[in-house]
Design a protein around this motif. Structure first.
Motif, short mmCIF file in Angstrom:
data_model
loop_
_atom_site.label_atom_id
_atom_site.label_comp_id
_atom_site.label_asym_id
_atom_site.label_seq_id
_atom_site.Cartn_x
_atom_site.Cartn_y
_atom_site.Cartn_z
N THR A 186 12.10 -51.50 -19.63
CA THR A 186 11.50 -51.36 -18.30
C THR A 186 12.57 -51.37 -17.22
OG1 THR A 186 9.48 -52.46 -19.06
CG2 THR A 186 9.86 -52.40 -16.68
N ALA A 187 13.53 -52.28 -17.34
CA ALA A 187 14.62 -52.35 -16.36
C ALA A 187 15.46 -51.07 -16.39
CB ALA A 187 15.49 -53.58 -16.63
N LEU A 188 15.75 -50.55 -17.57
CA LEU A 188 16.52 -49.31 -17.66
C LEU A 188 15.76 -48.12 -17.08
CD1 LEU A 188 18.20 -49.63 -21.18
CD2 LEU A 188 19.30 -49.76 -18.94
N ASN A 189 14.47 -48.08 -17.32
CA ASN A 189 13.64 -47.00 -16.75
C ASN A 189 13.66 -47.06 -15.22
OD1 ASN A 189 12.98 -45.90 -19.21
ND2 ASN A 189 11.05 -47.05 -19.39
N ARG A 190 13.53 -48.26 -14.66
CA ARG A 190 13.60 -48.41 -13.20
C ARG A 190 14.96 -47.97 -12.68
NH1 ARG A 190 10.89 -54.26 -12.25
NH2 ARG A 190 8.74 -53.61 -12.53
N LEU A 191 16.01 -48.37 -13.37
CA LEU A 191 17.36 -48.00 -12.97
C LEU A 191 17.53 -46.48 -12.98
CD1 LEU A 191 20.08 -49.20 -12.15
CD2 LEU A 191 20.69 -49.25 -14.57
N MET A 192 17.00 -45.85 -14.02
CA MET A 192 17.08 -44.39 -14.10
C MET A 192 16.32 -43.74 -12.93
SD MET A 192 19.03 -43.58 -16.57
CE MET A 192 18.65 -41.88 -16.91
N LEU A 193 15.17 -44.32 -12.57
CA LEU A 193 14.41 -43.79 -11.43
C LEU A 193 15.21 -43.94 -10.13
CD1 LEU A 193 10.77 -45.00 -12.20
CD2 LEU A 193 11.62 -42.64 -12.19
N TYR A 194 15.83 -45.10 -9.96
CA TYR A 194 16.64 -45.31 -8.76
C TYR A 194 17.80 -44.32 -8.69
CZ TYR A 194 14.16 -49.73 -8.03
OH TYR A 194 13.21 -50.69 -7.82
N PHE A 195 18.48 -44.11 -9.81
CA PHE A 195 19.59 -43.17 -9.83
C PHE A 195 19.11 -41.73 -9.58
CE2 PHE A 195 22.28 -46.25 -12.43
CZ PHE A 195 23.11 -46.54 -11.35
N THR A 196 17.95 -41.40 -10.13
CA THR A 196 17.38 -40.08 -9.89
C THR A 196 17.05 -39.90 -8.41
OG1 THR A 196 16.48 -40.06 -12.13
CG2 THR A 196 15.53 -38.49 -10.56
N ALA A 197 16.44 -40.93 -7.83
CA ALA A 197 16.12 -40.86 -6.40
C ALA A 197 17.40 -40.76 -5.57
CB ALA A 197 15.32 -42.08 -5.99
N LEU A 198 18.42 -41.52 -5.93
CA LEU A 198 19.70 -41.46 -5.22
C LEU A 198 20.32 -40.07 -5.34
CD1 LEU A 198 21.92 -42.96 -3.66
CD2 LEU A 198 22.89 -43.61 -5.89
N ALA A 199 20.27 -39.49 -6.53
CA ALA A 199 20.82 -38.15 -6.75
C ALA A 199 20.05 -37.12 -5.94
CB ALA A 199 20.78 -37.81 -8.24
N ALA A 200 18.72 -37.27 -5.90
CA ALA A 200 17.90 -36.34 -5.11
C ALA A 200 18.23 -36.48 -3.63
CB ALA A 200 16.42 -36.60 -5.37
N GLY A 201 18.38 -37.71 -3.18
CA GLY A 201 18.74 -37.94 -1.78
C GLY A 201 20.09 -37.36 -1.44
N LEU A 202 21.06 -37.54 -2.29
CA LEU A 202 22.39 -36.97 -2.06
C LEU A 202 22.35 -35.46 -2.09
CD1 LEU A 202 24.64 -39.41 -4.14
CD2 LEU A 202 24.48 -39.23 -1.64
N ALA A 203 21.54 -34.90 -2.96
CA ALA A 203 21.42 -33.44 -3.05
C ALA A 203 20.82 -32.90 -1.77
CB ALA A 203 20.56 -33.05 -4.25
#
Length: 90
Positions: free
Chosen positions: A67-84
């Motif tokens: 669960t923690a890894l899935n949340r982390l992946m979501l945060y990184f995905t959101a961060l990547a989308a924001g940077l993009a």
């Protein structure tokens, strides 16, 4: 009571004790063996309970880590989308 009578009586007591002692020792050994077997069985049961509890805790920990890894992946995905998006609008 004379010394001889006392000695004779004492010999009788000793003979009586010596006659019953082996049986009592054997009985005690049997009881000790039964207690050993009961203790071994109890230890085996406790081992099984501990193993089962550890397995349950291991599963819970795996689920929490996933669960923690899935949340982390979501945060990184959101961060990547924001940077993009920031890169795109520059």
């Amino acid at each position: 009571m004379t010394t001889e009578e006392r000695l004779y009586k004492l010999e009788g007591i000793v003979e009586g004790v010596m006659a019953t002692l082996p049986g009592q020792v054997a009985s005690l050994e049997q009881r000790m063996e039964l207690l050993r077997q009961e203790l071994r069985a109890e230890i085996a049961n406790l081992r099984q309970e501990v193993k089962a509890e550890i397995a349950g805790l291991r599963q819970e920990m795996k689920a929490e880590i996933n669960t923690a890894l899935n949340r982390l992946m979501l945060y990184f995905t959101a961060l990547a989308a924001g940077l993009a998006l920031l890169t795109l609008f520059r």
